[in-house]
Design an enzyme around this catalytic site. Structure first.
Site, PDB file in Angstrom:
ATOM      1  N   LYS A  43       3.851  -4.318 -50.062  1.00 33.89           N
ATOM      2  CA  LYS A  43       4.848  -5.389 -50.047  1.00 33.89           C
ATOM      3  C   LYS A  43       4.988  -5.873 -48.612  1.00 33.89           C
ATOM      4  O   LYS A  43       4.864  -5.089 -47.666  1.00 33.89           O
ATOM      5  CB  LYS A  43       6.189  -4.858 -50.568  1.00 33.89           C
ATOM      6  CG  LYS A  43       7.363  -5.840 -50.491  1.00 33.89           C
ATOM      7  CD  LYS A  43       7.218  -7.035 -51.411  1.00 33.89           C
ATOM      8  CE  LYS A  43       8.341  -8.066 -51.188  1.00 33.89           C
ATOM      9  NZ  LYS A  43       8.109  -9.315 -51.963  1.00 33.89           N
ATOM     10  N   CYS A 140       6.274 -17.094 -47.248  1.00 29.18           N
ATOM     11  CA  CYS A 140       7.346 -16.729 -48.184  1.00 29.18           C
ATOM     12  C   CYS A 140       8.320 -17.894 -48.324  1.00 29.18           C
ATOM     13  O   CYS A 140       8.889 -18.346 -47.334  1.00 29.18           O
ATOM     14  CB  CYS A 140       8.116 -15.492 -47.727  1.00 29.18           C
ATOM     15  SG  CYS A 140       9.498 -15.148 -48.855  1.00 29.18           S
TER      16      CYS A 140
END
Ligand code: DHB
Length: 333
Positions: A43, A140
């Site tokens: 992650k 992101c």
């Protein structure tokens, strides 16, 4: 043989997990290490642990038997130290099947300084010798108040230059550097981004090994007609669109970058891979390897075995022995 060489790393399978779903905890990363995935990718880490955005922050979209997703997770992660600590890296090595499976650390600092700080810590730590690659996420869409770096070209250029000049890469020549890019939608933008990436190529004395095309498509909005509300809560309900509905866009990004980038910069396809045929199509567009996110979340880590077997079946049917037999060989009608 569906193995590949990605930025100097050997992957026994070209199918690996994307940073994102099922990559947060040690348990989840170990499951990927034991699966048929060609590498383990963490992650995206920030310096400090984050719980992420408020719930609900994930929803699925069903079209036929294919599942797409919209998420506004907001980078929930256990913090940089958790993904680089010696005990995790040792357990990953012990669990890896086959042995030597690469471990890719994804980082997504909330500023350039935060990314550089994480690279400083890596340089000082003994863990770096057991790390295969650092993948810097510049895409992101979900952190409130933080516009996407990959769409802000002056900022993006500074990030590319400073990160690729970091001594952790010159001190560790086998440590690969990758960037996870957002999707782009217009030819001049591909030209501009390739123009920033190419000077960093290994053939030009740089350290850039690969890019991933691409992250989720931002500003997607799921609407619940019954309640007349957004489905997701954070950021006014907007989130990143992933899965089969972005597969065509992802393949377009792979192809556009493959034709513009220096040969020493590899392109990893990411977007809507559910089957061996989807992986084949990405590779035909020029992908060196293929990442799986939404389908990994939906199906779990056995997806890497199934997709790999489907890819092998398709290659046998076509008489291809290795990925080089068709990689980047898409013909224009
Ligand atoms: C996150 C979500 C994404 O879709 C992405 O591409 C990167 C990060 C997140 O919110 O954690």
């Amino acid at each position: 043989d569906i193995g590949c060489h990605l930025a100097g790393l050997h992957l026994s399978s070209c199918i690996l997990n994307a940073s994102g779903p099922r990559t947060n905890t040690e348990q989840q990363l170990l499951e990927i290490a034991r699966s048929s995935a060609g590498a383990v990718c963490s992650k995206s880490a920030t310096l400090e642990e984050r719980s992420g955005n408020d719930q609900p922050r994930y929803t699925e979209i069903q079209l036929g038997d294919r599942t797409s997703s919209i998420n506004s997770e907001g980078l929930p992660n256990k913090g940089f130290a958790a993904y680089t600590e010696a005990s995790l890296l040792r357990r990953l090595r012990e669990s890896a099947e086959p042995a030597g499976k690469p471990y890719i650390l994804s980082i997504s600092g909330l500023s350039l300084q935060e990314n550089l700080r994480m690279l400083d810590l890596l340089l000082e730590s003994g863990s770096v010798e057991h790390l295969s690659a650092v993948e810097v996420n510049v895409a992101c869409p979900n952190v409130p108040g933080k516009p996407l770096v990959g769409y802000d070209f002056p900022q993006f250029e500074a990030v590319l230059k400073e990160i690729s000049a970091h001594p952790v890469f010159t001190a560790n020549p086998t440590l690969a550097l990758g960037f996870k890019l957002p999707p782009y939608l217009d030819a001049p933008l591909f030209d501009a981004v390739a123009g920033m990436l190419n000077p960093l190529a290994k053939s030009k004395g740089g350290v850039l090994g690969y890019v991933v095309c691409c992250n989720t498509l931002g500003s997607a909005l799921a609407v619940d007609v019954e309640t007349e509300t957004t489905v997701l809560h954070p950021k006014g309900g907007f989130g990143g669109l992933g899965g089969p509905v972005v597969r065509y866009l992802a393949m377009g990004n792979v192809s556009h970058f493959r034709s513009r980038l220096d040969e020493s910069i590899h392109v990893v396809g990411c977007g809507g891979v559910c089957t061996g045929e989807d992986a084949f199509a990405h590779i035909l567009c020029g992908a060196t390897a293929v990442q799986v996110a939404t389908q990994h979340r939906v199906e779990g880590p056995t997806c890497f075995y199934r997709i790999a077997e489907e890819l092998k079946d398709l290659m046998r049917r076509k008489g291809y022995k290795r990925l080089e037999d068709f990689r980047g060989k898409l013909k224009v009608r």
